[in-house]
Design a protein around this motif. Structure first.
Motif, mmCIF file in Angstrom:
data_model
loop_
_atom_site.group_PDB
_atom_site.id
_atom_site.type_symbol
_atom_site.label_atom_id
_atom_site.label_comp_id
_atom_site.label_asym_id
_atom_site.label_seq_id
_atom_site.Cartn_x
_atom_site.Cartn_y
_atom_site.Cartn_z
ATOM 1 N N GLN A 106 0.722 -1.174 0.084
ATOM 2 C CA GLN A 106 0.183 0.023 -0.149
ATOM 3 C C GLN A 106 0.955 1.334 0.022
ATOM 4 O O GLN A 106 0.656 2.332 -0.832
ATOM 5 C CB GLN A 106 -0.877 0.013 1.129
ATOM 6 C CG GLN A 106 -1.785 1.084 1.384
ATOM 7 C CD GLN A 106 -2.944 1.167 2.449
ATOM 8 O OE1 GLN A 106 -2.801 0.093 3.123
ATOM 9 N NE2 GLN A 106 -3.634 2.053 2.556
ATOM 10 N N ILE A 107 2.009 1.340 0.635
ATOM 11 C CA ILE A 107 2.776 2.385 0.851
ATOM 12 C C ILE A 107 3.530 2.575 -0.383
ATOM 13 O O ILE A 107 3.500 3.702 -1.209
ATOM 14 C CB ILE A 107 3.826 2.016 1.925
ATOM 15 C CG1 ILE A 107 3.435 2.224 3.432
ATOM 16 C CG2 ILE A 107 4.991 3.164 1.944
ATOM 17 C CD1 ILE A 107 4.206 1.885 4.485
ATOM 18 N N HIS A 108 3.892 1.412 -1.093
ATOM 19 C CA HIS A 108 4.735 1.785 -2.427
ATOM 20 C C HIS A 108 3.461 2.051 -3.497
ATOM 21 O O HIS A 108 3.760 3.085 -4.334
ATOM 22 C CB HIS A 108 4.976 0.313 -3.066
ATOM 23 C CG HIS A 108 6.396 -0.005 -2.194
ATOM 24 N ND1 HIS A 108 6.801 -1.525 -2.265
ATOM 25 C CD2 HIS A 108 7.124 0.660 -1.348
ATOM 26 C CE1 HIS A 108 7.671 -1.502 -1.481
ATOM 27 N NE2 HIS A 108 7.980 -0.210 -0.825
ATOM 28 N N ASN A 109 2.392 1.836 -3.456
ATOM 29 C CA ASN A 109 1.385 2.244 -4.246
ATOM 30 C C ASN A 109 1.076 3.642 -4.207
ATOM 31 O O ASN A 109 0.974 4.269 -4.996
ATOM 32 C CB ASN A 109 0.171 1.434 -4.243
ATOM 33 C CG ASN A 109 0.154 0.139 -4.577
ATOM 34 O OD1 ASN A 109 1.175 -0.621 -5.393
ATOM 35 N ND2 ASN A 109 -0.618 -0.840 -4.172
ATOM 36 N N GLU A 110 0.821 4.234 -2.911
ATOM 37 C CA GLU A 110 0.707 5.494 -2.602
ATOM 38 C C GLU A 110 1.849 6.405 -3.089
ATOM 39 O O GLU A 110 1.612 7.583 -3.389
ATOM 40 C CB GLU A 110 0.398 5.683 -1.230
ATOM 41 C CG GLU A 110 -1.093 5.228 -0.551
ATOM 42 C CD GLU A 110 -2.393 5.722 -1.448
ATOM 43 O OE1 GLU A 110 -2.128 6.928 -1.675
ATOM 44 O OE2 GLU A 110 -3.221 5.043 -1.581
ATOM 45 N N ASP A 111 3.124 5.942 -3.057
ATOM 46 C CA ASP A 111 4.049 6.487 -3.284
ATOM 47 C C ASP A 111 4.152 6.825 -4.870
ATOM 48 O O ASP A 111 4.273 8.056 -5.408
ATOM 49 C CB ASP A 111 5.498 5.862 -2.912
ATOM 50 C CG ASP A 111 5.742 6.029 -1.370
ATOM 51 O OD1 ASP A 111 5.246 6.990 -0.826
ATOM 52 O OD2 ASP A 111 6.582 5.411 -0.906
ATOM 53 N N ARG A 113 1.593 6.815 -6.839
ATOM 54 C CA ARG A 113 0.708 7.620 -7.175
ATOM 55 C C ARG A 113 0.874 9.185 -6.732
ATOM 56 O O ARG A 113 0.360 10.032 -7.762
ATOM 57 C CB ARG A 113 -0.575 7.400 -6.127
ATOM 58 C CG ARG A 113 -2.075 8.044 -6.665
ATOM 59 C CD ARG A 113 -3.082 7.548 -6.063
ATOM 60 N NE ARG A 113 -3.318 8.191 -4.323
ATOM 61 C CZ ARG A 113 -3.534 9.328 -3.888
ATOM 62 N NH1 ARG A 113 -4.031 10.310 -4.851
ATOM 63 N NH2 ARG A 113 -3.202 9.710 -2.533
ATOM 64 N N VAL A 114 1.387 9.363 -5.828
ATOM 65 C CA VAL A 114 1.908 10.952 -5.263
ATOM 66 C C VAL A 114 2.976 11.177 -6.647
ATOM 67 O O VAL A 114 2.964 12.352 -6.981
ATOM 68 C CB VAL A 114 2.786 10.790 -3.974
ATOM 69 C CG1 VAL A 114 3.375 12.233 -3.684
ATOM 70 C CG2 VAL A 114 1.417 10.704 -2.891
ATOM 71 N N ARG A 230 7.742 13.727 3.055
ATOM 72 C CA ARG A 230 7.988 12.553 2.115
ATOM 73 C C ARG A 230 9.181 11.914 2.948
ATOM 74 O O ARG A 230 10.048 12.649 3.341
ATOM 75 C CB ARG A 230 8.560 12.987 0.796
ATOM 76 C CG ARG A 230 7.480 13.616 -0.021
ATOM 77 C CD ARG A 230 6.349 12.560 -0.218
ATOM 78 N NE ARG A 230 6.790 11.291 -0.926
ATOM 79 C CZ ARG A 230 6.852 11.176 -2.262
ATOM 80 N NH1 ARG A 230 6.510 12.128 -2.963
ATOM 81 N NH2 ARG A 230 7.525 10.081 -2.961
#
Length: 298
Positions: A106-111, A113-114, A230
């Protein structure tokens, strides 16, 4: 006339007894107590009791104990409890590992996306800049306004900037043994470096590609330094635009430079200041907050 009962000889006197010789001693004579213990390990009373039980046909106590039904059931129950505990621990570890992996993904996906949103923002800002140029370059007043806008955008970090400058590289100590973590770079260290560069005349500053703006937060949470919210990892490259010759010297004599020199000597923190003819600092992405009138405003 010979006397009866006695015989004499030239070689000595014969008495009829065996010669007097020192008898041989046993090698373990001095260990008689240990020998007795090994030969008869049981006290006489215990030995007599054991003999009576054998004569009566009774089984030894150890056999009767191990064959006790209650003890056997207890051992079986203990084995079941241990088995259930092991299975439960394995199941719990599997669940925790699965949840941890899910959070990491989830963290990798959000990174990601950002990062995509930041690229979109950069593209839109470029389009806006081109439109402003086309509208303002047709008149002297418009051109002056455009130059003022560009100056303000560079100061506030709204646009990317390029020019000469310096890079201050800060890294953790090679040997990290301090329990309080002072042998690693802290958020206060980076704050001191940024303030020292501003005081030395820097026109724009960034840390590991994150532009420092008036709204930038440099903070630390769970031993992780965050720039513009970040997460960042060492080494930290603090880039600053300005006169590369005077900026490096002025920074060394500033409060930030003295701070770095102090922590390098006390805590082993590594740092290096290098001059560059051309550096490019990206635009900032700190979200803006707008004030809104309250209900009582007229």
């Amino acid at each position: 006339m010979e006397r009866s009962g006695t015989r004499a000889s030239m070689g000595g006197v014969a008495t009829g007894q065996a010669p007097r010789v020192r008898p041989l001693r046993r090698p373990d004579e001095s260990m008689s107590l240990l020998n007795d213990l090994f030969a008869k390990p049981l006290e006489p009373g215990y030995e007599d009791a054991a003999a009576r039980r054998r004569a009566a046909g009774e089984k030894p106590t150890s056999e009767r104990t191990w064959r006790s039904p209650a003890l056997a059931l207890g051992l079986v129950a203990l084995g079941l409890l241990l088995t259930m505990a092991v299975v439960e621990v394995r199941n719990t570890a599997s669940v925790v590992s699965s949840e941890r992996q899910g959070l990491i993904e989830q963290i990798h996906n959000e990174d990601a996306r950002v990062s995509r949103l930041q690229d979109d923002v950069t593209a839109l800002e470029s389009e806006i800049s081109e439109l402003e140029d086309s509208l303002l370059q047709n008149s002297a007043t418009g051109q002056q306004t455009r130059e003022e806008v560009e100056s303000l955008q560079a100061t506030t970090g709204a646009v990317a900037v390029t020019g000469p400058g310096v890079v201050v590289t800060v890294d953790d100590a090679e040997e990290q043994n301090a329990e309080d973590g002072t042998d690693r770079v802290l958020d206060v260290d980076l704050q001191q470096v940024v303030n020292g560069l501003w005081a030395a005349g820097a026109e724009a500053v960034s840390i590991n590609g994150q532009r420092i703006t008036p709204l930038t937060a440099i903070r630390q949470a769970q031993d992780i330094i965050q720039i513009n919210y970040r997460p960042m990892n060492a080494p930290y490259e603090v880039s600053a635009l300005g006169d590369s010759r005077s900026l490096a010297n002025d920074f060394a004599h500033s409060a930030g430079g003295r701070w770095l020199s102090s922590i390098a000597g006390k805590n082993g923190i590594y740092y290096k200041v290098s001059s560059h003819d051309s550096l490019t600092l990206p635009a900032g992405n700190t979200p803006l907050s707008y004030a809104t009138p309250g209900e009582g405003a007229s």
